[in-house]
Write a protein that holds these residues in place. Sequence first.
Motif, PDB file in Angstrom:
ATOM      1  N   MET A   1      -3.086  -2.321  -1.998  1.00  0.00           N
ATOM      2  CA  MET A   1      -1.803  -2.086  -1.338  1.00  0.00           C
ATOM      3  C   MET A   1      -1.115  -3.412  -1.004  1.00  0.00           C
ATOM      4  O   MET A   1       0.118  -3.498  -1.023  1.00  0.00           O
ATOM      5  CB  MET A   1      -2.007  -1.255  -0.065  1.00  0.00           C
ATOM      6  CG  MET A   1      -2.669   0.116  -0.294  1.00  0.00           C
ATOM      7  SD  MET A   1      -1.845   1.114  -1.570  1.00  0.00           S
ATOM      8  CE  MET A   1      -0.218   1.325  -0.840  1.00  0.00           C
ATOM      9  N   ASP A   2      -1.892  -4.441  -0.748  1.00  0.00           N
ATOM     10  CA  ASP A   2      -1.322  -5.754  -0.402  1.00  0.00           C
ATOM     11  C   ASP A   2      -0.633  -6.430  -1.582  1.00  0.00           C
ATOM     12  O   ASP A   2       0.123  -7.387  -1.399  1.00  0.00           O
ATOM     13  CB  ASP A   2      -2.417  -6.683   0.138  1.00  0.00           C
ATOM     14  CG  ASP A   2      -2.894  -6.260   1.530  1.00  0.00           C
ATOM     15  OD1 ASP A   2      -2.191  -5.455   2.173  1.00  0.00           O
ATOM     16  OD2 ASP A   2      -3.978  -6.710   1.954  1.00  0.00           O
ATOM     17  N   THR A   3      -0.891  -5.958  -2.807  1.00  0.00           N
ATOM     18  CA  THR A   3      -0.258  -6.571  -3.977  1.00  0.00           C
ATOM     19  C   THR A   3       1.230  -6.275  -4.047  1.00  0.00           C
ATOM     20  O   THR A   3       1.988  -6.978  -4.722  1.00  0.00           O
ATOM     21  CB  THR A   3      -0.906  -6.075  -5.287  1.00  0.00           C
ATOM     22  OG1 THR A   3      -0.658  -4.664  -5.437  1.00  0.00           O
ATOM     23  CG2 THR A   3      -2.407  -6.338  -5.293  1.00  0.00           C
ATOM     24  N   GLY A   4       1.664  -5.208  -3.375  1.00  0.00           N
ATOM     25  CA  GLY A   4       3.062  -4.797  -3.457  1.00  0.00           C
ATOM     26  C   GLY A   4       3.404  -4.064  -4.735  1.00  0.00           C
ATOM     27  O   GLY A   4       4.562  -3.717  -4.962  1.00  0.00           O
ATOM     28  N   LEU A   5       2.396  -3.790  -5.575  1.00  0.00           N
ATOM     29  CA  LEU A   5       2.621  -3.112  -6.848  1.00  0.00           C
ATOM     30  C   LEU A   5       2.251  -1.632  -6.798  1.00  0.00           C
ATOM     31  O   LEU A   5       2.462  -0.915  -7.778  1.00  0.00           O
ATOM     32  CB  LEU A   5       1.816  -3.791  -7.966  1.00  0.00           C
ATOM     33  CG  LEU A   5       2.207  -5.225  -8.321  1.00  0.00           C
ATOM     34  CD1 LEU A   5       1.234  -5.811  -9.342  1.00  0.00           C
ATOM     35  CD2 LEU A   5       3.630  -5.269  -8.868  1.00  0.00           C
ATOM     36  N   VAL A   6       1.712  -1.184  -5.650  1.00  0.00           N
ATOM     37  CA  VAL A   6       1.183   0.181  -5.569  1.00  0.00           C
ATOM     38  C   VAL A   6       1.946   0.996  -4.531  1.00  0.00           C
ATOM     39  O   VAL A   6       2.097   0.570  -3.382  1.00  0.00           O
ATOM     40  CB  VAL A   6      -0.320   0.175  -5.222  1.00  0.00           C
ATOM     41  CG1 VAL A   6      -0.856   1.606  -5.148  1.00  0.00           C
ATOM     42  CG2 VAL A   6      -1.103  -0.638  -6.237  1.00  0.00           C
ATOM     43  N   GLN A   7       2.402   2.168  -4.946  1.00  0.00           N
ATOM     44  CA  GLN A   7       2.952   3.155  -4.023  1.00  0.00           C
ATOM     45  C   GLN A   7       1.930   4.280  -3.913  1.00  0.00           C
ATOM     46  O   GLN A   7       1.578   4.899  -4.914  1.00  0.00           O
ATOM     47  CB  GLN A   7       4.291   3.706  -4.527  1.00  0.00           C
ATOM     48  CG  GLN A   7       4.891   4.770  -3.600  1.00  0.00           C
ATOM     49  CD  GLN A   7       6.105   5.450  -4.198  1.00  0.00           C
ATOM     50  OE1 GLN A   7       6.319   5.429  -5.406  1.00  0.00           O
ATOM     51  NE2 GLN A   7       6.919   6.072  -3.348  1.00  0.00           N
ATOM     52  N   HIS A   8       1.456   4.540  -2.698  1.00  0.00           N
ATOM     53  CA  HIS A   8       0.428   5.559  -2.488  1.00  0.00           C
ATOM     54  C   HIS A   8       1.073   6.834  -1.961  1.00  0.00           C
ATOM     55  O   HIS A   8       1.698   6.837  -0.900  1.00  0.00           O
ATOM     56  CB  HIS A   8      -0.628   5.044  -1.498  1.00  0.00           C
ATOM     57  CG  HIS A   8      -1.708   6.035  -1.214  1.00  0.00           C
ATOM     58  ND1 HIS A   8      -2.520   5.959  -0.096  1.00  0.00           N
ATOM     59  CD2 HIS A   8      -2.122   7.136  -1.893  1.00  0.00           C
ATOM     60  CE1 HIS A   8      -3.386   6.965  -0.111  1.00  0.00           C
ATOM     61  NE2 HIS A   8      -3.161   7.686  -1.188  1.00  0.00           N
ATOM     62  N   LEU A   9       0.938   7.941  -2.718  1.00  0.00           N
ATOM     63  CA  LEU A   9       1.479   9.220  -2.285  1.00  0.00           C
ATOM     64  C   LEU A   9       0.339  10.190  -2.006  1.00  0.00           C
ATOM     65  O   LEU A   9      -0.535  10.397  -2.854  1.00  0.00           O
ATOM     66  CB  LEU A   9       2.392   9.810  -3.371  1.00  0.00           C
ATOM     67  CG  LEU A   9       3.643   9.008  -3.746  1.00  0.00           C
ATOM     68  CD1 LEU A   9       4.437   9.755  -4.817  1.00  0.00           C
ATOM     69  CD2 LEU A   9       4.506   8.744  -2.528  1.00  0.00           C
ATOM     70  N   MET A  10       0.337  10.793  -0.831  1.00  0.00           N
ATOM     71  CA  MET A  10      -0.667  11.796  -0.479  1.00  0.00           C
ATOM     72  C   MET A  10      -0.214  13.118  -1.091  1.00  0.00           C
ATOM     73  O   MET A  10       0.615  13.832  -0.519  1.00  0.00           O
ATOM     74  CB  MET A  10      -0.779  11.919   1.037  1.00  0.00           C
ATOM     75  CG  MET A  10      -0.965  10.593   1.752  1.00  0.00           C
ATOM     76  SD  MET A  10      -2.676  10.036   1.822  1.00  0.00           S
ATOM     77  CE  MET A  10      -3.262  10.924   3.248  1.00  0.00           C
ATOM     78  N   ALA A  11      -0.720  13.408  -2.272  1.00  0.00           N
ATOM     79  CA  ALA A  11      -0.278  14.606  -2.986  1.00  0.00           C
ATOM     80  C   ALA A  11      -1.396  15.113  -3.887  1.00  0.00           C
ATOM     81  O   ALA A  11      -2.415  14.452  -4.074  1.00  0.00           O
ATOM     82  CB  ALA A  11       0.976  14.289  -3.806  1.00  0.00           C
ATOM     83  N   ASP A  12      -1.196  16.293  -4.440  1.00  0.00           N
ATOM     84  CA  ASP A  12      -2.158  16.912  -5.342  1.00  0.00           C
ATOM     85  C   ASP A  12      -1.934  16.378  -6.755  1.00  0.00           C
ATOM     86  O   ASP A  12      -0.837  16.498  -7.309  1.00  0.00           O
ATOM     87  CB  ASP A  12      -1.966  18.431  -5.317  1.00  0.00           C
ATOM     88  CG  ASP A  12      -2.975  19.173  -6.187  1.00  0.00           C
ATOM     89  OD1 ASP A  12      -3.654  18.535  -7.017  1.00  0.00           O
ATOM     90  OD2 ASP A  12      -3.085  20.406  -6.042  1.00  0.00           O
ATOM     91  N   GLY A  13      -2.975  15.799  -7.347  1.00  0.00           N
ATOM     92  CA  GLY A  13      -2.844  15.231  -8.673  1.00  0.00           C
ATOM     93  C   GLY A  13      -2.486  16.240  -9.749  1.00  0.00           C
ATOM     94  O   GLY A  13      -1.930  15.882 -10.790  1.00  0.00           O
ATOM     95  N   PHE A  14      -2.787  17.525  -9.500  1.00  0.00           N
ATOM     96  CA  PHE A  14      -2.508  18.532 -10.521  1.00  0.00           C
ATOM     97  C   PHE A  14      -1.096  19.106 -10.438  1.00  0.00           C
ATOM     98  O   PHE A  14      -0.661  19.805 -11.349  1.00  0.00           O
ATOM     99  CB  PHE A  14      -3.534  19.668 -10.436  1.00  0.00           C
ATOM    100  CG  PHE A  14      -4.884  19.282 -10.972  1.00  0.00           C
ATOM    101  CD1 PHE A  14      -5.118  19.243 -12.333  1.00  0.00           C
ATOM    102  CD2 PHE A  14      -5.905  18.924 -10.115  1.00  0.00           C
ATOM    103  CE1 PHE A  14      -6.359  18.877 -12.841  1.00  0.00           C
ATOM    104  CE2 PHE A  14      -7.147  18.545 -10.604  1.00  0.00           C
ATOM    105  CZ  PHE A  14      -7.374  18.523 -11.973  1.00  0.00           C
TER     106      PHE A  14
END
Length: 357
Positions: free
Chosen positions: A244-257
């Motif tokens: 997350m510290d790279t600034g390249l990742v957006q984390h979404l709490m969601a269902d992968g399917f």
Amino acid sequence: MNTLFMHCRPGFEGEVCSEISDHAARLNVAGYAKAKPQSACAEFICHEPEGPQRLMRELRFAELIFPRQWARGEFVPLPESDRIGVLLEHLSNLPTCSSVWLEVLDTNDGKELSTFCRKFEVPLRKALIKAGKLQEDGNGPRLLLTFKSGREVFVGLADADNSAMWPMGIPRLKFPREAPSRSTLKLEEAWHHFIPRDQWDARLNGDMTGVDLGAAPGGWTYQLVRRGMLVTAIDNGPMAESLMDTGLVQHLMADGFTFKPKQTVDWMVCDIVEKPARNAALLETWLGEGLCREAVVNLKLPMKQRYAEVRRLLDRIADGFKARGVKVSIGCKQLYHDREEVTCHLRRLDMKPRPSH
């Protein structure tokens, strides 16, 4: 030379036998497959001497699912002394080779034999060169010597461009200390297997975007970030802070399917532990609907009829794309870092690549 010898993951000997028997029947190569459980190898014994060469000519090794390595040849007994002399005598009727690999099986006995092979390789190589059987700048086949013990070796031949990239099909990948999980090596190995090295800069670069379904803690996301991609990580679990510290990742709490990107991404990767049919359907949706250009997805294997189930799923995926009228290349391999699973790589062939900057 009527034997095709194949390495595999211990416990998957039956799958190798099923797969090679399937191909042999299709190609009208008469013979039978045999293997001992947990031996990490299998053989296909051809009724005709040219059978193994026909199989290796008609099949692309990279497209086989369960074999890690293959070679055509025969077993040779070795004495306690003058092993090199016996090998040279056996090789006298074989063509000059361009390289030699000493291999062992992926078993505890094989690991113990690897020390012997390291000591034996240098004097053997010198003897082969002196005898004119090894010409390392030539275009002959590769000599593959698989030692089952110090007293028995399978002397085999394989074309360097139609066999494993590494001895025994085991890649020498180093685990990056900053990666959040060892599963990162699965995706790195997949890229080595499915994407030619000279295409990495074009197909894996910092101008691209990716989605990692079931990402936490980020082993596969790490590989995408390592190539400079902007990544959407989908998982209800926490991601590694270092990513997350790279600034390249957006984390979404969601269902992968159920998640779908708003616009086409370059890569979708997924290592969700789920029934293989559900992950296969995910592949069909993402590639079929143009949600991504390329994808790597692992399919967990059932306990029985594993080759038959994989073949059924791959055929179903291919039929689905055909019905949609889209062109997709499909690859599948049980990689070294896989366990009870296979890795699939798919690529849309009818979508223009996004221009890089």
